[in-house]
Design a protein around this motif. Structure first.
Motif, PDB file in Angstrom:
ATOM      1  N   TRP A  35       0.802  -1.201   0.000  1.00  0.00           N
ATOM      2  CA  TRP A  35       0.000   0.000   0.000  1.00  0.00           C
ATOM      3  C   TRP A  35       0.845   1.266   0.000  1.00  0.00           C
ATOM      4  CZ3 TRP A  35      -1.233   4.033   3.470  1.00  0.00           C
ATOM      5  CH2 TRP A  35      -2.371   4.747   3.127  1.00  0.00           C
ATOM      6  N   ASN A  36       0.646   2.091  -0.976  1.00  0.00           N
ATOM      7  CA  ASN A  36       1.032   3.498  -0.962  1.00  0.00           C
ATOM      8  C   ASN A  36       2.523   3.807  -0.844  1.00  0.00           C
ATOM      9  OD1 ASN A  36      -0.395   5.780  -1.435  1.00  0.00           O
ATOM     10  ND2 ASN A  36      -0.983   6.121   0.670  1.00  0.00           N
ATOM     11  N   THR A  66       3.160  -5.389  -4.095  1.00  0.00           N
ATOM     12  CA  THR A  66       1.929  -5.431  -4.874  1.00  0.00           C
ATOM     13  C   THR A  66       1.177  -4.110  -4.774  1.00  0.00           C
ATOM     14  OG1 THR A  66      -0.199  -6.566  -5.186  1.00  0.00           O
ATOM     15  CG2 THR A  66       0.642  -6.475  -2.945  1.00  0.00           C
ATOM     16  N   GLN A  67       0.426  -3.791  -5.780  1.00  0.00           N
ATOM     17  CA  GLN A  67      -0.409  -2.590  -5.756  1.00  0.00           C
ATOM     18  C   GLN A  67      -1.790  -2.880  -5.172  1.00  0.00           C
ATOM     19  OE1 GLN A  67       0.649   0.511  -6.563  1.00  0.00           O
ATOM     20  NE2 GLN A  67       2.658  -0.412  -6.851  1.00  0.00           N
ATOM     21  N   ASN A  68      -2.052  -4.129  -4.843  1.00  0.00           N
ATOM     22  CA  ASN A  68      -3.348  -4.526  -4.304  1.00  0.00           C
ATOM     23  C   ASN A  68      -3.380  -4.261  -2.794  1.00  0.00           C
ATOM     24  OD1 ASN A  68      -5.691  -5.742  -3.438  1.00  0.00           O
ATOM     25  ND2 ASN A  68      -5.280  -7.731  -4.370  1.00  0.00           N
ATOM     26  N   ALA A  69      -4.031  -3.188  -2.394  1.00  0.00           N
ATOM     27  CA  ALA A  69      -4.087  -2.796  -0.980  1.00  0.00           C
ATOM     28  C   ALA A  69      -4.833  -3.803  -0.120  1.00  0.00           C
ATOM     29  CB  ALA A  69      -4.741  -1.420  -0.850  1.00  0.00           C
ATOM     30  N   GLN A  79       5.740 -14.530  -0.629  1.00  0.00           N
ATOM     31  CA  GLN A  79       6.207 -14.219  -1.986  1.00  0.00           C
ATOM     32  C   GLN A  79       6.957 -12.890  -2.019  1.00  0.00           C
ATOM     33  OE1 GLN A  79       2.566 -14.394  -4.188  1.00  0.00           O
ATOM     34  NE2 GLN A  79       2.679 -16.610  -4.487  1.00  0.00           N
ATOM     35  N   ALA A  80       6.481 -11.914  -1.257  1.00  0.00           N
ATOM     36  CA  ALA A  80       7.157 -10.618  -1.211  1.00  0.00           C
ATOM     37  C   ALA A  80       8.560 -10.765  -0.638  1.00  0.00           C
ATOM     38  CB  ALA A  80       6.344  -9.630  -0.380  1.00  0.00           C
TER      39      ALA A  80
END
Length: 88
Positions: A35-36, A66-69, A79-80
């Motif tokens: 996020w952000n 990821t861009q998925n908040a 995975q990150a």
């Protein structure tokens, strides 16, 4: 850190003392999961500039998995970590 920066700014603006961070070069690394991250990096750069630091854009970096908040799954965090390990 912000509390210390506020004190430094107070000494400069209110008491008219020298800004002791005015010539210090600074960079930032922002690491996040979902996020952000880009906005956080830009905000923190502006904060440092406000206090007088010389922010070097070449020394500022953001990594966000990821861009998925909404992605708060354990699998995503695993995975990150793997992805970050690969690029670092």
């Amino acid at each position: 850190m912000i509390e210390r920066l506020t004190w430094i700014e107070y000494m400069h603006s209110t008491l008219k003392e020298e800004n002791i961070v005015a010539s210090i070069k600074a960079g930032l690394i922002v690491i996040g999961q979902n996020w952000n991250g880009e906005n956080a990096l830009e905000t923190q750069k502006r904060v440092l500039q406000y206090f007088g630091f010389q922010v070097n854009p070449k020394q500022c970096w953001n990594w966000q998995y990821t861009q998925n908040a909404e992605d708060e799954t354990n699998e995503s965090y695993i995975q990150a970590a793997q992805e970050f390990e690969y690029i670092s």
